[in-house]
Design a protein around this motif. Sequence first.
Motif, mmCIF file in Angstrom:
data_model
loop_
_atom_site.group_PDB
_atom_site.id
_atom_site.type_symbol
_atom_site.label_atom_id
_atom_site.label_comp_id
_atom_site.label_asym_id
_atom_site.label_seq_id
_atom_site.Cartn_x
_atom_site.Cartn_y
_atom_site.Cartn_z
ATOM 1 N N ASN A 1 41.999 37.366 46.736
ATOM 2 C CA ASN A 1 42.536 37.980 47.948
ATOM 3 C C ASN A 1 41.981 39.402 48.097
ATOM 4 O O ASN A 1 42.291 40.290 47.292
ATOM 5 C CB ASN A 1 44.065 38.002 47.865
ATOM 6 C CG ASN A 1 44.725 38.523 49.115
ATOM 7 O OD1 ASN A 1 44.269 39.484 49.718
ATOM 8 N ND2 ASN A 1 45.822 37.891 49.496
ATOM 9 N N ALA A 2 41.177 39.608 49.143
ATOM 10 C CA ALA A 2 40.556 40.929 49.361
ATOM 11 C C ALA A 2 41.612 42.013 49.559
ATOM 12 O O ALA A 2 41.436 43.150 49.122
ATOM 13 C CB ALA A 2 39.617 40.881 50.559
ATOM 14 N N GLY A 3 42.717 41.691 50.198
ATOM 15 C CA GLY A 3 43.792 42.660 50.404
ATOM 16 C C GLY A 3 44.408 43.111 49.090
ATOM 17 O O GLY A 3 44.724 44.290 48.914
ATOM 18 N N VAL A 4 44.579 42.184 48.174
ATOM 19 C CA VAL A 4 45.119 42.530 46.852
ATOM 20 C C VAL A 4 44.124 43.403 46.099
ATOM 21 O O VAL A 4 44.509 44.372 45.438
ATOM 22 C CB VAL A 4 45.483 41.267 46.046
ATOM 23 C CG1 VAL A 4 45.820 41.614 44.607
ATOM 24 C CG2 VAL A 4 46.644 40.529 46.701
ATOM 25 N N VAL B 1 34.671 47.534 40.035
ATOM 26 C CA VAL B 1 33.807 46.407 40.365
ATOM 27 C C VAL B 1 34.740 45.278 40.773
ATOM 28 O O VAL B 1 35.781 45.076 40.150
ATOM 29 C CB VAL B 1 32.961 45.983 39.140
ATOM 30 C CG1 VAL B 1 32.120 44.768 39.470
ATOM 31 C CG2 VAL B 1 32.105 47.139 38.664
ATOM 32 N N GLU B 2 34.370 44.546 41.820
ATOM 33 C CA GLU B 2 35.224 43.471 42.316
ATOM 34 C C GLU B 2 34.554 42.117 42.163
ATOM 35 O O GLU B 2 33.338 41.997 42.283
ATOM 36 C CB GLU B 2 35.544 43.681 43.795
ATOM 37 C CG GLU B 2 36.325 44.928 44.082
ATOM 38 C CD GLU B 2 36.621 45.087 45.555
ATOM 39 O OE1 GLU B 2 36.931 44.081 46.227
ATOM 40 O OE2 GLU B 2 36.532 46.223 46.045
ATOM 41 N N CYS B 3 35.382 41.120 41.932
ATOM 42 C CA CYS B 3 34.933 39.745 41.823
ATOM 43 C C CYS B 3 36.024 38.889 42.472
ATOM 44 O O CYS B 3 37.211 39.142 42.263
ATOM 45 C CB CYS B 3 34.780 39.409 40.341
ATOM 46 S SG CYS B 3 34.007 37.855 39.985
ATOM 47 N N SER B 4 35.633 37.891 43.254
ATOM 48 C CA SER B 4 36.624 37.145 44.026
ATOM 49 C C SER B 4 37.081 35.843 43.390
ATOM 50 O O SER B 4 37.913 35.149 43.963
ATOM 51 C CB SER B 4 36.089 36.864 45.432
ATOM 52 O OG SER B 4 34.935 36.057 45.354
#
Length: 118
Positions: A9-12, A28-31
């Motif tokens: 969840n991009a919002g989270v 760093v983000e990973c979905s």
Amino acid sequence: MTILIVDDNAGVRRLLKRVIAEIGAAVVECSDGAHALAAYIEQRPDIVLMDVRMPLMDGLTATRQIKKHDSLARVVIVTDYDEDELRSLATEAGAFGYIVKQNLTRLAELIRSAIEQK
């Protein structure tokens, strides 16, 4: 310090970045869990904030993979589910900590503790 956020969840992910902003860490983000190990190997983060229920691969499996690759990895489960059984499974997978998304007030403190123990 670098923190890897793994959540579908991009919002989270945005919320978690705001919560940890006071730490001053690179993020760093990973979905999804399927890409978490590759992101971990490439970025070598100090902490991983891992959701549990995601498509492609759940967070507990991803945690096991990361811990298999690096036994010193610090993975904190960040989930919507406040369940004793899930907490036990997270511990068995090698998670350092467990936080419910509705109560993120302890997150910065838990991250600092994980860094100190590394």
